[in-house]
Design an enzyme around this catalytic site. Structure first.
Site, PDB file in Angstrom:
ATOM      1  N   PRO A 126      -0.139  -1.337  -2.842  1.00 11.09           N
ATOM      2  CA  PRO A 126      -1.068  -1.920  -1.816  1.00 11.09           C
ATOM      3  C   PRO A 126      -2.440  -1.589  -1.498  1.00 11.09           C
ATOM      4  O   PRO A 126      -3.294  -2.362  -0.763  1.00 11.09           O
ATOM      5  CB  PRO A 126      -0.172  -2.197  -0.550  1.00 11.09           C
ATOM      6  CG  PRO A 126       1.264  -1.571  -1.240  1.00 11.09           C
ATOM      7  CD  PRO A 126       0.939  -0.659  -2.114  1.00 11.09           C
ATOM      8  N   SER A 127      -2.814  -0.440  -1.718  1.00  7.21           N
ATOM      9  CA  SER A 127      -4.117   0.006  -1.200  1.00  7.21           C
ATOM     10  C   SER A 127      -5.205  -0.491  -1.732  1.00  7.21           C
ATOM     11  O   SER A 127      -5.427  -0.907  -3.208  1.00  7.21           O
ATOM     12  CB  SER A 127      -4.090   1.625  -1.946  1.00  7.21           C
ATOM     13  OG  SER A 127      -5.408   1.918  -1.694  1.00  7.21           O
TER      14      SER A 127
END
Length: 240
Positions: A31-32
């Site tokens: 998700p970064s």
């Protein structure tokens, strides 16, 4: 077992193509936002990574072997045959320089490249930084949202809007790594609920960039990651 065999064969073939070198290792968390930019660029360059998830929510970035590799223990981190890089925008520039078939994504023309670099630095030091200042304390620790920080973020968006006076993309007449990095930032802001309505030039540019990235994992890599972080933020806000 079958999947493992396929991966071994894939790495072997890739190694042969690269003259005996193993694929670069990407330490990442899906998700970064910075990791999402690297993963989409890899698809654009048709290159493979040896993908290694580092779960910062469980403190895996503080393990001694990772700290030895990257003393700053941040993501993404790339190890390309002993060359270790972190900071996603530096990684973007390196990967294009090392693996792209041409310089379109990171033009060699010094004046265009200067604009690409400036836009990347604007993203890192201003736009993405101010988004993080406003949202990340809430998302990770449940702190109240600070409206003074929102005002600073909206100020940065006004500056960004003004950058489109002479061109449709951020630094050139075509898509570059500056657009890639900034698209990820803007997509995360939108997922967090920032209204892009007052910024027509940003909205028009954003639409073009999403179309550019659609074949390279925009939905499955970028939008899914943005939605995951949105869920984390909403969960913290509901539990306040």
């Amino acid at each position: 077992m079958v999947n493992e065999t396929r991966e071994i064969v894939k790495e072997f073939v890739y190694c042969l193509i690269r003259g005996g070198k193993m694929p670069p290792i990407l330490y990442y968390l899906p998700p970064s936002p910075p990791c999402r930019a690297i993963m989409m660029l890899a698809k654009m360059l048709d290159m493979e990574f040896d993908m290694k998830v580092v779960n910062i929510l469980e403190g895996e970035q503080l393990k001694p072997d990772f700290v030895e590799l990257n003393p700053q223990h941040c993501l993404p981190t790339v190890d390309d045959d002993g060359l270790v890089l972190w900071e996603s925008r530096a990684i973007l520039a390196y990967l294009v320089s090392a693996y792209a078939k041409d310089d379109k994504l990171y033009p060699k023309d010094i004046r265009v490249r200067a604009l690409v670099d400036q836009r990347l630095q604007f993203d890192l030091g201003t736009l993405y930084a101010r988004m993080g200042d406003y949202f990340f304390g809430t998302m990770f620790m449940g702190a109240p949202l600070d409206e003074t920080k929102k005002a600073k973020l909206l100020e940065a968006l006004r500056w960004f809007e003004a950058m489109f006076k002479k061109r449709e993309f951020t630094a050139s007449d075509h898509f570059t790594i500056a657009d890639l990095s900034l698209t990820v930032t803007i997509s995360q802001m939108e997922a967090f609920g920032i209204d892009l309505g007052p910024y027509p030039k940003i909205r028009a540019w954003f639409k073009k960039c999403k179309e550019e990235l659609e074949p390279y994992g925009y939905e499955e890599i970028n939008q899914s990651g943005a939605d995951a972080l949105k869920g984390m933020l909403e969960s913290k806000m509901q539990n306040k």
